[in-house]
Design a protein around this motif. Sequence first.
Motif, PDB file in Angstrom:
ATOM      1  N   ALA A 100       0.839  -1.212   0.000  1.00 12.13           N
ATOM      2  CA  ALA A 100       0.000   0.000   0.000  1.00 12.13           C
ATOM      3  C   ALA A 100       0.868   1.254   0.000  1.00 12.13           C
ATOM      4  O   ALA A 100       0.534   2.253  -0.641  1.00 12.13           O
ATOM      5  N   MET A 101       2.009   1.193   0.688  1.00  9.74           N
ATOM      6  CA  MET A 101       2.901   2.365   0.729  1.00  9.74           C
ATOM      7  C   MET A 101       3.501   2.613  -0.657  1.00  9.74           C
ATOM      8  O   MET A 101       3.658   3.752  -1.086  1.00  9.74           O
ATOM      9  N   GLU A 102       3.838   1.517  -1.340  1.00  6.94           N
ATOM     10  CA  GLU A 102       4.411   1.685  -2.686  1.00  6.94           C
ATOM     11  C   GLU A 102       3.380   2.249  -3.647  1.00  6.94           C
ATOM     12  O   GLU A 102       3.689   3.080  -4.499  1.00  6.94           O
ATOM     13  N   ALA A 139      14.907  11.783   3.929  1.00  5.67           N
ATOM     14  CA  ALA A 139      15.530  10.732   4.745  1.00  5.67           C
ATOM     15  C   ALA A 139      14.565   9.588   5.051  1.00  5.67           C
ATOM     16  O   ALA A 139      14.991   8.529   5.521  1.00  5.67           O
ATOM     17  N   CYS A 140      13.270   9.787   4.774  1.00  9.84           N
ATOM     18  CA  CYS A 140      12.283   8.716   5.026  1.00  9.84           C
ATOM     19  C   CYS A 140      12.672   7.457   4.262  1.00  9.84           C
ATOM     20  O   CYS A 140      12.897   7.495   3.056  1.00  9.84           O
ATOM     21  N   ILE A 141      12.743   6.318   4.981  1.00  7.59           N
ATOM     22  CA  ILE A 141      13.138   5.057   4.338  1.00  7.59           C
ATOM     23  C   ILE A 141      11.930   4.173   4.017  1.00  7.59           C
ATOM     24  O   ILE A 141      12.091   3.021   3.605  1.00  7.59           O
ATOM     25  N   GLY A 142      10.735   4.708   4.238  1.00  6.34           N
ATOM     26  CA  GLY A 142       9.531   3.944   3.874  1.00  6.34           C
ATOM     27  C   GLY A 142       9.356   2.674   4.674  1.00  6.34           C
ATOM     28  O   GLY A 142       8.882   1.664   4.141  1.00  6.34           O
ATOM     29  N   CYS A 143       9.710   2.729   5.960  1.00  7.70           N
ATOM     30  CA  CYS A 143       9.667   1.509   6.776  1.00  7.70           C
ATOM     31  C   CYS A 143       8.261   1.160   7.255  1.00  7.70           C
ATOM     32  O   CYS A 143       7.946  -0.002   7.484  1.00  7.70           O
ATOM     33  N   GLY A 144       7.425   2.168   7.452  1.00  2.00           N
ATOM     34  CA  GLY A 144       6.062   1.923   7.932  1.00  2.00           C
ATOM     35  C   GLY A 144       5.930   1.924   9.447  1.00  2.00           C
ATOM     36  O   GLY A 144       4.837   1.662   9.973  1.00  2.00           O
ATOM     37  N   ALA A 145       7.005   2.228  10.171  1.00  2.00           N
ATOM     38  CA  ALA A 145       6.924   2.239  11.644  1.00  2.00           C
ATOM     39  C   ALA A 145       5.920   3.276  12.128  1.00  2.00           C
ATOM     40  O   ALA A 145       5.202   3.061  13.109  1.00  2.00           O
ATOM     41  N   CYS A 146       5.873   4.421  11.430  1.00  2.00           N
ATOM     42  CA  CYS A 146       4.939   5.485  11.820  1.00  2.00           C
ATOM     43  C   CYS A 146       3.506   4.969  11.763  1.00  2.00           C
ATOM     44  O   CYS A 146       2.679   5.308  12.614  1.00  2.00           O
ATOM     45  N   MET A 156       0.163   9.404   7.536  1.00  2.00           N
ATOM     46  CA  MET A 156       0.385  10.810   7.173  1.00  2.00           C
ATOM     47  C   MET A 156       1.826  11.268   7.361  1.00  2.00           C
ATOM     48  O   MET A 156       2.278  12.167   6.655  1.00  2.00           O
ATOM     49  N   LEU A 157       2.572  10.674   8.273  1.00  3.34           N
ATOM     50  CA  LEU A 157       3.982  11.079   8.393  1.00  3.34           C
ATOM     51  C   LEU A 157       4.753  10.616   7.154  1.00  3.34           C
ATOM     52  O   LEU A 157       5.538  11.374   6.570  1.00  3.34           O
ATOM     53  N   PHE A 158       4.513   9.382   6.749  1.00  2.07           N
ATOM     54  CA  PHE A 158       5.171   8.836   5.553  1.00  2.07           C
ATOM     55  C   PHE A 158       4.810   9.644   4.305  1.00  2.07           C
ATOM     56  O   PHE A 158       5.688  10.118   3.570  1.00  2.07           O
ATOM     57  N   VAL A 159       3.516   9.844   4.078  1.00  2.00           N
ATOM     58  CA  VAL A 159       3.089  10.559   2.868  1.00  2.00           C
ATOM     59  C   VAL A 159       3.532  12.022   2.961  1.00  2.00           C
ATOM     60  O   VAL A 159       3.979  12.616   1.976  1.00  2.00           O
ATOM     61  N   VAL A 204       8.681   7.200  16.929  1.00  2.00           N
ATOM     62  CA  VAL A 204       9.347   5.950  16.531  1.00  2.00           C
ATOM     63  C   VAL A 204      10.155   6.090  15.241  1.00  2.00           C
ATOM     64  O   VAL A 204      10.957   5.206  14.922  1.00  2.00           O
ATOM     65  N   CYS A 205       9.949   7.161  14.497  1.00  2.00           N
ATOM     66  CA  CYS A 205      10.552   7.253  13.159  1.00  2.00           C
ATOM     67  C   CYS A 205      12.075   7.128  13.207  1.00  2.00           C
ATOM     68  O   CYS A 205      12.748   7.936  13.859  1.00  2.00           O
ATOM     69  N   PRO A 206      12.648   6.139  12.530  1.00  2.00           N
ATOM     70  CA  PRO A 206      14.100   5.985  12.555  1.00  2.00           C
ATOM     71  C   PRO A 206      14.838   7.088  11.799  1.00  2.00           C
ATOM     72  O   PRO A 206      16.049   7.255  11.961  1.00  2.00           O
ATOM     73  N   ALA A 207      14.125   7.843  10.960  1.00  2.00           N
ATOM     74  CA  ALA A 207      14.765   8.896  10.175  1.00  2.00           C
ATOM     75  C   ALA A 207      14.510  10.278  10.762  1.00  2.00           C
ATOM     76  O   ALA A 207      14.852  11.285  10.124  1.00  2.00           O
ATOM     77  N   ASP A 208      13.911  10.330  11.947  1.00  2.00           N
ATOM     78  CA  ASP A 208      13.639  11.617  12.609  1.00  2.00           C
ATOM     79  C   ASP A 208      12.825  12.572  11.740  1.00  2.00           C
ATOM     80  O   ASP A 208      13.070  13.786  11.732  1.00  2.00           O
ATOM     81  N   ILE A 209      11.877  12.048  10.985  1.00  2.00           N
ATOM     82  CA  ILE A 209      11.009  12.915  10.177  1.00  2.00           C
ATOM     83  C   ILE A 209      10.105  13.699  11.137  1.00  2.00           C
ATOM     84  O   ILE A 209       9.416  13.101  11.973  1.00  2.00           O
ATOM     85  N   PRO A 210      10.082  15.033  11.047  1.00  2.00           N
ATOM     86  CA  PRO A 210       9.254  15.804  11.980  1.00  2.00           C
ATOM     87  C   PRO A 210       7.788  15.817  11.543  1.00  2.00           C
ATOM     88  O   PRO A 210       7.476  15.777  10.351  1.00  2.00           O
TER      89      PRO A 210
END
Length: 231
Positions: A100-102, A139-146, A156-159, A204-210
């Motif tokens: 779904a993320m892809e 820096a988002c790696i698309g991990c889905g942790a958010c 919404m953090l990923f998108v 939880v974001c490993p890439a520190d996305i604000p």
Amino acid sequence: MVDYEAKNISPDASFLEMLDLVNEDLLSKGEEPIAFDHDCREGICGACSLTINGVAHGRSATTTCQLYMRKFKEGDTVYIEPFRARPFPVIRDLIVDRGAMERIQQAGGFITARTGSAPDGNAILVPKTQADAAMEAAACIGCGACIAACPNGSAMLFVGAKVTHMAHLPQGQPERAERVLKMVRQMDNEGFGNCSNYLECEAVCPADIPASVINLMNRDYTVASLKEVVA
Ligand code: SF4
Ligand code: FES
């Protein structure tokens, strides 16, 4: 839940190496190994999607592959689950389908930048503050942790990170409105929830996305929707 015993684990082993050793033990006994997702094991691909003791990736600001067994005590019971969200169907054991993320990224489409030989470094000037903001979001790696961490299963953090990355660059301007409309609508179609400011995603974001990327996405979406109505 199934109980497994992890024996002879070095404190310097990564969490995934611990699972490798458990699987080797299972295979030597003729039992089925535990299926789990992984790829780079360097914190850059976003594949290692595990919820450990109730926390996506086990602790804040890391990936499962960068989590080390020294963070646990000898004899600890560790609860490992797949990432949970309605749009993440479980494939097997600890592996979920994050397609779904892809599909959201694909919905964003292409940019109309020239391809071919590398352009001159100064051909398109990007102010330093804009470049920094774009790099932060990229820096988002698309991990889905958010998504796994959010009580609403919100993406919404990923998108927001994907939208913000291109919104700060001159190359992202021609399709800016179209891109945010398509990505947000695909996000909704996939069944992700809305943001209600729990901010578990940011934690939880490993890439520190604000979480401010969500503000930019909402603003861009509102402006683009209004323009669409007027047109
Ligand atoms: S915003 Fe952070 S937690 Fe969410 S997919 Fe990107 S890197 Fe992973
Ligand atoms: S395996 Fe690539 S980020 Fe963990």
